[in-house]
Design an enzyme around this catalytic site. Structure first.
Site, PDB file in Angstrom:
ATOM      1  N   SER A  61       0.916  -1.209  -0.197  1.00  7.63           N
ATOM      2  CA  SER A  61      -0.090  -0.117   0.054  1.00  7.63           C
ATOM      3  C   SER A  61       1.057   1.166   0.002  1.00  7.63           C
ATOM      4  O   SER A  61       1.650   1.360  -1.012  1.00  7.63           O
ATOM      5  CB  SER A  61      -1.094   0.000   1.118  1.00  7.63           C
ATOM      6  OG  SER A  61      -2.004   0.930   0.906  1.00  7.63           O
ATOM      7  N   ASP A 114      -2.325   6.328  -4.273  1.00  5.02           N
ATOM      8  CA  ASP A 114      -1.192   5.529  -3.644  1.00  5.02           C
ATOM      9  C   ASP A 114      -0.764   4.207  -4.456  1.00  5.02           C
ATOM     10  O   ASP A 114      -1.411   4.192  -5.721  1.00  5.02           O
ATOM     11  CB  ASP A 114      -1.548   5.119  -1.932  1.00  5.02           C
ATOM     12  CG  ASP A 114      -2.700   3.805  -1.998  1.00  5.02           C
ATOM     13  OD1 ASP A 114      -3.458   3.940  -3.162  1.00  5.02           O
ATOM     14  OD2 ASP A 114      -2.966   3.213  -1.081  1.00  5.02           O
ATOM     15  N   ASP A 121      -1.297   1.153  -4.600  1.00  3.38           N
ATOM     16  CA  ASP A 121      -2.069   0.309  -5.015  1.00  3.38           C
ATOM     17  C   ASP A 121      -3.445   0.642  -5.475  1.00  3.38           C
ATOM     18  O   ASP A 121      -4.283  -0.042  -5.528  1.00  3.38           O
ATOM     19  CB  ASP A 121      -2.353  -0.957  -4.055  1.00  3.38           C
ATOM     20  CG  ASP A 121      -2.986  -0.530  -2.841  1.00  3.38           C
ATOM     21  OD1 ASP A 121      -2.614   0.611  -2.412  1.00  3.38           O
ATOM     22  OD2 ASP A 121      -3.579  -1.308  -2.029  1.00  3.38           O
ATOM     23  N   ASP A 132      -6.181   2.332  -3.909  1.00  2.67           N
ATOM     24  CA  ASP A 132      -7.101   2.125  -3.394  1.00  2.67           C
ATOM     25  C   ASP A 132      -7.400   3.410  -2.339  1.00  2.67           C
ATOM     26  O   ASP A 132      -8.319   3.488  -1.760  1.00  2.67           O
ATOM     27  CB  ASP A 132      -7.365   1.054  -2.201  1.00  2.67           C
ATOM     28  CG  ASP A 132      -6.112   0.703  -0.960  1.00  2.67           C
ATOM     29  OD1 ASP A 132      -5.306   1.661  -1.296  1.00  2.67           O
ATOM     30  OD2 ASP A 132      -6.355  -0.014  -0.408  1.00  2.67           O
TER      31      ASP A 132
END
Length: 461
Positions: free
Chosen positions: A104, A249, A251, A253
């Site tokens: 993340s 970010d 990834d 999400d």
């Protein structure tokens, strides 16, 4: 080196000794545990896999694929992807689960295995404990040579995910096209650099200035989308005379926006704005976690609907959303969960809904931001000695403020009219996080300092 084994997955820094970092041995062990658990739980020998663009991603990906094949599991490998895309793909592929290789917002030395159930949602606390127990017992049964799993490369989900976003009734492509937004994007050299330009093109946004859209894993700044890390896009929005900036970010999400004057819209207000738009068109309940801004509650109640708070963590938000039949929810870190699409934080869905909202609003993004209740969150922490009884300490603070409205579903949250303070223990270190919110910075800081003073008094510090 660091290795954190938690119910939601395993994450750590690359390298070091087995058990101390995210080494190949640890990756194989936990992949084998999760693959075995999926087969035991569902009888389904198919798992969807996707990864962000981290430098270690290919190495981790190869280990995960080989381990799953060794268990006789068929792997649907999406390659460079996003967390929400893998979440969408798991049920679409009738898989028993999913694995996303991403740490993340953590810096480049980190990577992780995020684990999904057959619904494409993060596994529950109970499920996570079962996986961890399996990993420790290491009772894996690997397949013989004639029953090894196949690998199917599938690169269709970029388009499939975008198509699902465009099909949402509240996404108005014509309104976005007509607004003719000029947008600067920062995708931190991860997979947002593939997905966000493609989404914007599909939404009819033709004027896009790209910052860091090369998915090579070399993050140009700290990848957490906080104001102190977004100075470059702030300057670029002003320089280009753009309508707004969009930041995701690694990834994809988490989502935040930059105003046309270079100021921050505020990641806490990503959910507030999108929820405002959804509530204007679909009456219903909302959910965020206890540490998120009160502005969502204000906007929800103004719309005549009900707001509920959950414990911190995406799984907890999703559970509360299902329990209260919420139409939108998420977290104050820029995470939008829109059940009409799927139960997971999804920046692609957030961008499409936000741009529709802004297009229909017809004024600048800074004017939109100023239309919402203004709050300020102060974030503090106290480091304690490892042997200290944090639960007992929180109980003593609760007793001191028992005449105020409070919640103990996740640590202790105390409300004072329109201000609040939330105390919760860290899962990984001996600290108490202290978040406070008020209508201005001074009041928020004073409230936090008052609670910190109370804690020190209790501890006789």
């Amino acid at each position: 080196m660091t290795l954190i084994k938690s119910i939601s997955g395993i994450r750590g820094t690359i390298g070091g000794q087995a058990g101390n970092g995210l080494t190949p041995i640890d990756i194989v062990k936990f992949t084998a545990a999760f693959g075995s658990w999926v087969v035991q739980k569902t009888g389904n020998k198919r798992i969807v896999l996707g990864r962000d663009a981290r430098i270690s991603g290919e190495m981790v990906n190869n280990l995960v694929i080989g381990t799953l094949q060794g268990l006789g599991i068929e792997v649907i490998d999406l390659g460079l992807s996003t967390t929400p895309t893998v979440e969408v793909a798991v049920p679409d592929e009738s898989a028993g689960g999913g694995i996303i290789l991403t740490a993340s917002h953590n810096p480049k030395q980190w990577n992780a295995l995020k684990l999904l159930n057959a619904d494409g949602e993060f596994i529950s606390d109970l499920d996570g404990k079962e996986v961890l127990d399996l990993a420790e017992s290491a009772t894996f049964e690997f397949a013989d040579v004639d029953k090894l799993g196949k690998v199917i490369k599938n690169d269709t989900y970029l388009q499939k995910h975008i198509d699902k976003v465009l099909a949402l009734p509240l996404v108005d492509v014509e309104a976005i096209k007509k607004a003719d937004f000029k947008v600067v994007i920062d995708c931190v050299n991860s997979t947002g650099g593939i997905f966000i330009p493609a989404l914007l093109k599909a939404l009819g946004v033709t004027r896009v200035i790209e910052l860091y859209c090369e998915p090579n894993g070399h993050f140009p700044h700290n990848p957490e989308p906080l104001p102190e890390n977004l100075t470059e896009i702030s300057k670029e929005v002003q320089k280009q005379n753009a309508d707004l900036g969009i930041v995701v970010d690694p990834d994809v999400d988490r989502l935040c926006f930059v105003n046309e004057d270079g100021s921050m819209f505020g990641e806490e207000y990503t959910l507030v704005a999108v929820a405002d738009y959804v509530l204007k068109n679909t009456p219903g309940n909302t959910v965020s976690n206890l540490s998120s801004t009160r502005a969502l509650r204000d906007v929800t109640e103004k719309a005549g609907s009900e707001y509920n708070a959950s414990a911190v963590g995406e799984v907890n938000v999703v559970n509360k959303m299902k329990e209260t039949n919420a139409i939108i929810g998420g977290e104050g870190n820029g995470g939008i969960i829109y059940p009409a699409s799927h139960y997971g934080r999804d920046a692609l869905v957030g961008i499409a809904l936000f741009l529709t909202h802004l297009a229909k609003f017809g004024k600048s993004i800074s004017v939109l931001r100023s239309s919402y209740p203004q709050y300020y969150i102060s974030k503090n922490k106290i480091t304690l000695t490892p042997e200290m009884d944090i639960d007992k300490l929180l109980k003593q603070v609760e007793e001191k403020y028992k005449n105020q409205p409070y919640s103990t579903i996740d640590g202790l949250k105390i409300e004072f009219d329109k201000t609040w303070v939330h105390l919760r223990r860290s899962n990984t270190e001996p600290i108490i996080r202290i978040y406070s919110e008020a209508e201005n910075e001074t009041i928020a800081e004073n409230l936090a300092n008052k609670i910190i003073s109370d804690i020190k008094e209790i501890l006789h510090l």
